[in-house]
Design an enzyme around this catalytic site. Structure first.
Site, PDB file in Angstrom:
ATOM      1  N   HIS A   1       0.814  -1.221   0.000  1.00  0.00           N
ATOM      2  CA  HIS A   1       0.000   0.000   0.000  1.00  0.00           C
ATOM      3  C   HIS A   1       0.846   1.269   0.000  1.00  0.00           C
ATOM      4  O   HIS A   1       0.353   2.333   0.353  1.00  0.00           O
ATOM      5  CB  HIS A   1      -1.010   0.009   1.156  1.00  0.00           C
ATOM      6  CG  HIS A   1      -1.835  -1.240   1.231  1.00  0.00           C
ATOM      7  ND1 HIS A   1      -2.545  -1.711   0.144  1.00  0.00           N
ATOM      8  CD2 HIS A   1      -2.029  -2.128   2.236  1.00  0.00           C
ATOM      9  CE1 HIS A   1      -3.154  -2.840   0.499  1.00  0.00           C
ATOM     10  NE2 HIS A   1      -2.854  -3.111   1.745  1.00  0.00           N
TER      11      HIS A   1
ATOM     12  N   ASP B   1       4.568  -1.529  -4.095  1.00  0.00           N
ATOM     13  CA  ASP B   1       3.591  -2.366  -4.787  1.00  0.00           C
ATOM     14  C   ASP B   1       3.963  -2.543  -6.260  1.00  0.00           C
ATOM     15  O   ASP B   1       3.793  -3.633  -6.822  1.00  0.00           O
ATOM     16  CB  ASP B   1       2.199  -1.761  -4.677  1.00  0.00           C
ATOM     17  CG  ASP B   1       1.566  -1.975  -3.302  1.00  0.00           C
ATOM     18  OD1 ASP B   1       2.229  -2.555  -2.425  1.00  0.00           O
ATOM     19  OD2 ASP B   1       0.414  -1.541  -3.110  1.00  0.00           O
TER      20      ASP B   1
END
Length: 208
Positions: A151, A156
């Site tokens: 996140h 990511d």
């Protein structure tokens, strides 16, 4: 022919789930893969012009204080356009990131020439035995080393890039496909799960 092992992998953190509801990007992270090698990275926070909710602060670790001094979305997205160039694009659950990319670029009247692929859709077909197809679950399924916080956009994007290379490695190992094209991987994402073996075997026969 554009290959599936050369593209830009991107990820957004946002104020919410829908640009149609007025949500904005607050961070973008991206990595460039060229011939299966990670060659460049891009990460920027961006100030959406309003405060973000306590939930988003907690979920992402991005605070209002961090965004206060960040450049505006228009400046960051113009810079990101230059990073993209004419590359094809990839994201995990690409529909989400594509919506935000399209929305942010429309505000500055910019476009990108490449096309999108979705690692989530492809993973569902290549890794059918995985418990689920969330990014974190797939990272564990593929035994990919993971040292960071999900996140956050760049982390990511990096994890998605490593997952993507693992997907391509699996396809090569199991079917002998070493040069699957971006167009073919897009078709793979839309192929019914029960037909994946037949589809990849036919591609391999054509490649030989």
């Amino acid at each position: 022919m554009a290959l599936a092992n050369s593209l830009i992998v991107l990820d957004f953190e946002t104020t919410g789930i829908s640009p149609d509801m007025g949500d904005r990007a607050i961070e973008i992270g991206a990595v460039k893969i060229e011939n299966g090698v990670l060659t460049d990275r891009f990460q920027r926070l961006m100030n959406p012009g309003r405060r973000i909710s306590p939930f988003i602060e907690s979920y992402t670790g991005i605070t209002n204080a961090m965004l206060k001094s960040a450049p505006g979305n228009a400046e960051v997205m113009a810079e990101f356009c230059e990073f993209i160039g004419d590359s094809n694009l990839l994201a995990h659950n690409a529909a989400f990131d594509k919506r935000f990319l399209d929305a942010e670029l429309s505000k500055i009247k910019r476009r990108y020439p490449g096309n999108f692929a979705c690692s989530l859709l492809v993973a569902r077909r290549v890794f059918q035995s995985a418990e689920n197809h969330k990014l974190g679950t797939l990272i564990n399924h593929c035994n990919i080393s993971c040292d960071g916080n999900f996140h956050r956009a760049l982390f990511d994007a990096e994890m998605t890039a490593k997952l993507w290379l693992s997907i391509l490695s699996t396809v090569e190992r199991e079917y002998g496909l070493s040069n699957i094209s971006f167009n073919e991987i897009q078709k793979l994402a839309k192929t019914p799960k029960k037909s994946i073996g037949k589809f990849l075997s036919s591609l391999a026969a054509t490649e030989r």
